[in-house]
Design an enzyme around this catalytic site. Structure first.
Site, PDB file in Angstrom:
ATOM      1  N   ARG A 125      27.947  36.466  36.174  1.00 60.25           N
ATOM      2  CA  ARG A 125      27.177  36.521  37.402  1.00 60.25           C
ATOM      3  C   ARG A 125      27.040  37.766  37.922  1.00 60.25           C
ATOM      4  NH1 ARG A 125      29.442  32.998  41.342  1.00 60.25           N
ATOM      5  NH2 ARG A 125      29.851  35.147  42.479  1.00 60.25           N
ATOM      6  N   GLU A 144      29.339  43.367  42.300  1.00 60.64           N
ATOM      7  CA  GLU A 144      30.209  43.518  41.063  1.00 60.64           C
ATOM      8  C   GLU A 144      29.620  42.487  40.008  1.00 60.64           C
ATOM      9  OE1 GLU A 144      33.734  41.217  41.216  1.00 60.64           O
ATOM     10  OE2 GLU A 144      32.898  39.479  42.541  1.00 60.64           O
ATOM     11  N   ASN A 146      30.716  39.314  37.710  1.00 61.00           N
ATOM     12  CA  ASN A 146      31.915  38.254  37.310  1.00 61.00           C
ATOM     13  C   ASN A 146      31.860  37.865  36.039  1.00 61.00           C
ATOM     14  OD1 ASN A 146      33.171  37.827  40.346  1.00 61.00           O
ATOM     15  ND2 ASN A 146      30.547  37.753  40.356  1.00 61.00           N
ATOM     16  N   SER A 151      31.309  30.807  39.387  1.00 60.31           N
ATOM     17  CA  SER A 151      31.169  29.437  39.704  1.00 60.31           C
ATOM     18  C   SER A 151      29.920  29.205  40.578  1.00 60.31           C
ATOM     19  CB  SER A 151      32.149  29.167  40.385  1.00 60.31           C
ATOM     20  OG  SER A 151      32.556  30.006  41.642  1.00 60.31           O
ATOM     21  N   LYS A 305      37.251  45.935  38.410  1.00 64.09           N
ATOM     22  CA  LYS A 305      36.766  46.809  39.254  1.00 64.09           C
ATOM     23  C   LYS A 305      36.653  48.161  38.648  1.00 64.09           C
ATOM     24  CE  LYS A 305      36.210  43.581  42.624  1.00 64.09           C
ATOM     25  NZ  LYS A 305      36.428  42.343  41.853  1.00 64.09           N
ATOM     26  N   LYS A 364      39.033  48.516  47.055  1.00 68.25           N
ATOM     27  CA  LYS A 364      39.096  47.274  46.176  1.00 68.25           C
ATOM     28  C   LYS A 364      40.312  47.676  45.049  1.00 68.25           C
ATOM     29  CE  LYS A 364      34.450  46.051  46.196  1.00 68.25           C
ATOM     30  NZ  LYS A 364      33.218  45.297  45.623  1.00 68.25           N
ATOM     31  N   GLU A 368      40.118  39.266  41.958  1.00 73.37           N
ATOM     32  CA  GLU A 368      38.977  38.438  41.912  1.00 73.37           C
ATOM     33  C   GLU A 368      39.263  37.380  42.927  1.00 73.37           C
ATOM     34  OE1 GLU A 368      36.390  39.283  40.155  1.00 73.37           O
ATOM     35  OE2 GLU A 368      37.328  40.989  39.065  1.00 73.37           O
ATOM     36  N   GLY A 369      37.950  36.703  43.263  1.00 77.89           N
ATOM     37  CA  GLY A 369      38.216  35.442  44.250  1.00 77.89           C
ATOM     38  C   GLY A 369      37.997  35.807  45.465  1.00 77.89           C
ATOM     39  N   ARG A 450      24.444  33.211  48.385  1.00 83.19           N
ATOM     40  CA  ARG A 450      25.483  32.791  49.326  1.00 83.19           C
ATOM     41  C   ARG A 450      25.366  33.578  50.484  1.00 83.19           C
ATOM     42  NH1 ARG A 450      30.643  34.680  45.882  1.00 83.19           N
ATOM     43  NH2 ARG A 450      29.053  36.241  45.521  1.00 83.19           N
TER      44      ARG A 450
HETATM   45  P1  ADP Z   1      35.825  39.579  44.508  1.00 86.51           P
HETATM   46  O1  ADP Z   1      36.165  39.882  42.996  1.00 86.51           O
HETATM   47  O2  ADP Z   1      36.916  39.398  45.275  1.00 86.51           O
HETATM   48  O3  ADP Z   1      34.583  38.643  44.677  1.00 86.51           O
HETATM   49  P2  ADP Z   1      34.035  41.471  45.260  1.00 86.51           P
HETATM   50  O4  ADP Z   1      33.591  42.651  45.060  1.00 86.51           O
HETATM   51  O5  ADP Z   1      32.739  40.646  45.108  1.00 86.51           O
HETATM   52  O6  ADP Z   1      35.374  41.080  44.984  1.00 86.51           O
HETATM   53  O7  ADP Z   1      33.964  41.519  47.014  1.00 86.51           O
HETATM   54  C1  ADP Z   1      34.171  40.291  47.688  1.00 86.51           C
HETATM   55  C2  ADP Z   1      33.181  40.385  48.938  1.00 86.51           C
HETATM   56  O8  ADP Z   1      33.327  41.435  49.826  1.00 86.51           O
HETATM   57  C3  ADP Z   1      31.961  40.431  48.390  1.00 86.51           C
HETATM   58  O9  ADP Z   1      31.260  39.046  48.279  1.00 86.51           O
HETATM   59  C4  ADP Z   1      31.089  41.081  49.653  1.00 86.51           C
HETATM   60  O10 ADP Z   1      30.799  40.127  50.792  1.00 86.51           O
HETATM   61  C5  ADP Z   1      32.018  42.039  50.330  1.00 86.51           C
HETATM   62  N1  ADP Z   1      31.736  43.339  49.479  1.00 86.51           N
HETATM   63  C6  ADP Z   1      32.347  43.662  48.323  1.00 86.51           C
HETATM   64  N2  ADP Z   1      31.884  44.876  48.349  1.00 86.51           N
HETATM   65  C7  ADP Z   1      31.152  45.340  49.162  1.00 86.51           C
HETATM   66  C8  ADP Z   1      30.537  46.682  49.334  1.00 86.51           C
HETATM   67  N3  ADP Z   1      30.508  47.539  48.630  1.00 86.51           N
HETATM   68  N4  ADP Z   1      29.764  46.578  50.805  1.00 86.51           N
HETATM   69  C9  ADP Z   1      29.903  45.520  51.609  1.00 86.51           C
HETATM   70  N5  ADP Z   1      30.478  44.512  51.241  1.00 86.51           N
HETATM   71  C10 ADP Z   1      31.000  44.262  50.055  1.00 86.51           C
HETATM   72 MG    MG Z   2      32.828  38.830  44.347  1.00 86.73          MG
END
Ligand code: ADP
Ligand code: MG
Length: 474
Positions: A125, A144, A146, A151, A305, A364, A368-369, A450
């Protein structure tokens, strides 16, 4: 974008009535989750959190996200077959990040032995936010991809019906008819079924590798039931069941208590907490087997990442996908700025920039999660502390995306109804199947929207921050 539904969103009585209808509709439609209090029970359940109103999504960006999905499927598949790239890219990370290192060790071990697996199935996804430029125009920016346990493809198949009803209750019949049909669960099942068929054993089953605590079981059941509809037998097992009951025969066919397994679909295994010594052994057994793993360990590593950050480096996509300039341009158009914190001048410079101006970035780790990223003051503090230590290479930096907020109501069990300023994240499900070197299926399988209140910088639905939503294209 912020103006959608402005005639009703402040009408407290109308919103209260609509929310009552919405909650019952969600329960009837099967937008369900087990409760935090009784996470093992299916006889006490509640609705999964969702928005009262669908959220505006720019049509052009929505279409852009669908169009680029097949490219991302190709890319993830290419990375998973490129040992040199994974080795080089993760070299600095695995020195300091134990979890990635453990996964990487299994990857190398399996390659040394030689792959028994010949059919490959990817379900991913790709997530995006809509970055609002200074002139007010929005751009699609990838958050990102996944590549494991992506899910909500099941529950989201059922949320559009709820929102359709809400809009009708609010007198918006025309708008209700514009909500798109969406059924990722069917698309995911199609991929699993294709992989099962190519594996080529009528008696073999599909195994969902599930968590100890399965609050999101109904989401998984949506995919599971699509497989049963195709007369494909599904079993649900945990790592520790695999440790106790799993075995390989001489040609490395996987058996669970004597039952052959054609496909292992992981909905678990992406965080360090999933593993004790026995579970690592179980993971290794699965990876060594001939069974189709969704994902195999290489594809899980392709979703880190660190890999994402390296993909944004000029020239990397060209090396991974030679002869595909159009696909590369489409993917690159969705990238936000991503920066390596590897030791050296480049890393020193960006670390200093982020410390000086933390609100421009997200820090970051390789996790994940949801709930792991660092923002603002906290980002500054952590980076200040680790900037001169190798530990910093376990993180990457990313430009912070700044979407335009919109008003909505987040419906959660036992929470009062209140209006919130919200931002949304769009995910597109991708499915592909490869037999040997030939890609036999490559599709976008549906979407997930979401939405969360702007007070929360981070966190998904499972983390209790975001809620399910439906895009209303504008
Ligand atoms: P995870 O693998 O924990 O889901 P993500 O990279 O998807 O990690 O980041 C988790 C959440 O953080 C995202 O769903 C988003 O809400 C926020 N986020 C992540 N990257 C960014 C970004 N570059 N700018 C703004 N919000 C972000
Ligand atoms: Mg995410």
């Amino acid at each position: 974008m912020a103006a959608l539904w402005q005639d009703v969103v402040r009408d407290a009585a109308a919103m209260r009535d609509a929310a009552a209808v919405a909650v019952d509709a969600a329960l009837l439609a099967g937008v369900l989750m087990r409760t935090g209090e009784q996470p093992h029970a299916s006889d006490v359940v509640n609705y999964a959190p969702f928005t009262l109103l669908p959220s505006a999504v720019p049509r052009a960006l929505f279409e852009q996200a669908y169009t680029v999905q097949q490219d991302f499927n190709l890319l993830v598949d290419a990375i998973s077959q490129n040992k040199e790239f994974l080795e080089q890219t993760l070299a600095s990370t695995i020195k300091v990040d134990d979890f990635t290192a453990r996964l990487f060790r299994i990857y190398m071990q399996v390659l040394e032995e030689g792959l028994a697996q010949t059919v490959f199935l990817g379900i991913n996804r790709s997530d995006y936010m809509f970055d609002c430029g200074l002139d007010g125009t929005a751009a699609l920016r990838q958050i990102e991809i996944n590549t494991i346990a992506a899910s909500f493809g099941g529950l989201t198949s059922r949320t559009a019906d709820v929102h359709r009803l809400v809009l009708k209750v609010l007198g918006k019949t025309e708008e209700a008819s514009q909500l798109l049909p969406n059924n990722p669960a069917k698309g995911l099942a199609l991929g699993i079924a294709k992989a099962w068929e190519l594996y080529g054993s009528q008696r073999a089953v599909v195994m969902f590798l599930v968590e100890e605590v399965q609050r999101n079981i109904f989401d998984q059941r949506c995919v599971e039931n699509e497989l049963w509809n195709r007369n494909i037998h599904v079993i649900r097992k945990r790592f520790r069941d695999v440790f106790e009951q799993g075995s390989l025969d001489a040609s490395r066919r996987l058996y669970m208590d004597g039952q052959e397994v054609a496909v292992v679909y992981y909905r678990e295994g992406y965080v360090p907490q999933s593993y004790d010594q026995q579970n690592w052994e179980a993971r290794l057994l699965l990876e060594r087997s001939r069974a189709v793993k969704c994902p195999d360990i290489a594809t899980q590593l392709a979703g880190t990442k660190k890999v994402q950050q390296e993909l944004s480096r000029l020239g990397t996509l060209e090396k991974l996908l030679p002869g595909r300039p159009e696909a590369i341009a489409r993917m690159r158009a969705t990238f936000a700025g991503l920066y390596s914190l590897d030791e050296g001048e480049e890393g020193d410079r960006i670390a200093a920039t982020a410390i000086a101006d933390p609100d421009r970035f997200v820090l970051k780790p390789q996790r994940e999660g949801g709930g792991n990223n660092l923002y603002g003051e906290e980002l500054r503090e952590v980076l200040e502390k680790i900037k001169d230590s190798p530990e910093r290479t376990s993180y990457i930096l990313m430009d912070k995306i700044k979407p335009q907020p919109a008003l909505n109501y987040l419906l959660r069990a036992h929470s009062p109804l209140q209006v919130s300023e919200c931002v949304s994240e769009l995910g597109i499900f991708g499915v592909y199947v490869r037999q040997g070197r030939e890609l036999v299926l490559n599709q976008a399988a549906g979407h997930l929207l979401r939405t969360k209140a702007i007070e929360h910088a981070d966190g998904g639905v499972a983390a209790g921050v975001a809620v399910l939503d439906t895009p209303f294209l504008v």
